[in-house]
Scaffold this active site. Structure first.
Site, PDB file in Angstrom:
ATOM      1  N   LYS A 180      14.517  23.672 -31.824  1.00 32.48           N
ATOM      2  CA  LYS A 180      15.006  25.033 -31.577  1.00 32.48           C
ATOM      3  C   LYS A 180      16.529  24.985 -31.552  1.00 32.48           C
ATOM      4  CE  LYS A 180      13.130  28.721 -28.679  1.00 32.48           C
ATOM      5  NZ  LYS A 180      12.619  28.987 -27.328  1.00 32.48           N
TER       6      LYS A 180
HETATM    7  O1  G3P Z   1      11.587  31.534 -25.228  1.00 33.25           O
HETATM    8  C1  G3P Z   1      12.631  32.400 -25.090  1.00 33.25           C
HETATM    9  C2  G3P Z   1      12.322  33.790 -24.640  1.00 33.25           C
HETATM   10  O2  G3P Z   1      10.996  34.125 -24.817  1.00 33.25           O
HETATM   11  C3  G3P Z   1      12.950  34.183 -23.346  1.00 33.25           C
HETATM   12  O3  G3P Z   1      12.383  35.255 -22.699  1.00 33.25           O
HETATM   13  O4  G3P Z   1      12.028  36.678 -20.706  1.00 33.25           O
HETATM   14  O5  G3P Z   1      13.822  34.924 -20.685  1.00 33.25           O
HETATM   15  O6  G3P Z   1      14.079  36.969 -22.060  1.00 33.25           O
HETATM   16  P1  G3P Z   1      13.129  35.995 -21.473  1.00 33.25           P
END
Ligand code: G3P
Length: 216
Positions: A84
């Protein structure tokens, strides 16, 4: 549509695997940090053993050289590791090189269609648009998914649209309607996807009627 689970928690991954719904896993530095003082590579190795699909492991370097060094080490952990990289010019540079080396990349932290176009041109296997974080600042995350799906279709890009930063079951349904390839979903939302008050109400009524009936 593929479902990935967005977590580094082994218990959540195990439970989601038992549900039979999971095609892969995405992690990020914040999710890994939640697991305490773990050994990063050993933890990713455990996830790779539990889930046969693509497992995203995120680099933390900010320059392409550092990303390549980290990513090449991660790629040795297991054949299903996907590197990633952040959507920066350095990240795109590393993506192109990983691609030439035959290593899959998930380009993360995408917030615009222009960024998604660049990731596809760099040869990313996945693009991760963060829809919840766009919604959080009053922008339309789902419109971004629609735009990226359209652009990738226009040019037959092979990069898969991996919907990230999912906050509700409707994000999944709307993404599926738009034809997104993958959604990475927090454990709590996977559970929410299966629940409906009318299902619970109906089941309670069936159970009560069955008990009263005396049928054997
Ligand atoms: O994997 C990254 C992403 O899904 C992050 O989500 O909820 O931290 O914005 P969030």
């Amino acid at each position: 549509m593929k479902f990935f689970i967005d977590t580094a928690n082994l218990s959540e991954i195990k439970q989601a695997m038992e549900m039979g719904l999971i095609d892969g896993v995405t992690t990020n530095p914040s999710l890994m940090a939640k697991e305490g003082k773990i050994d990063f590579k050993k933890h990713i190795a455990k996830i790779c053993e539990m889930v046969p699909g693509d497992i995203s492991a995120e680099v933390t370097s900010l320059d392409s050289e550092g990303m390549l060094k980290e990513g090449r080490e991660f790629a040795k952990i297991a054949s299903n590791v996907v590197i990633k990289c952040p959507l920066t010019l350095e990240g795109l540079k590393a993506t192109r090189i990983f691609r030439e080396e035959g290593t899959k990349v998930n380009v993360t932290l995408c917030f615009s269609a222009a960024q998604a176009l660049l990731a596809a041109k760099a040869g990313a296997s996945y693009i991760s648009p963060f829809i919840g974080r766009l919604d959080d600042i009053g922008q339309n995350g789902m419109q971004l998914i629609s735009d990226i799906v359209q652009i990738y279709e226009n040019y037959d890009f092979e990069t898969q649209v991996l919907v990230a930063s999912v906050r509700s079951p409707m994000h999944i349904v709307d993404s599926a309607l738009l034809g997104a390839d993958v959604a990475t979903i927090p454990f709590k939302i996977i559970q929410q996807l299966a629940t409906h008050p009318l299902t619970d109400k109906g089941l309670d009524a069936f159970t009560a009627d069955w008990k009263k009936s005396g049928i054997k």
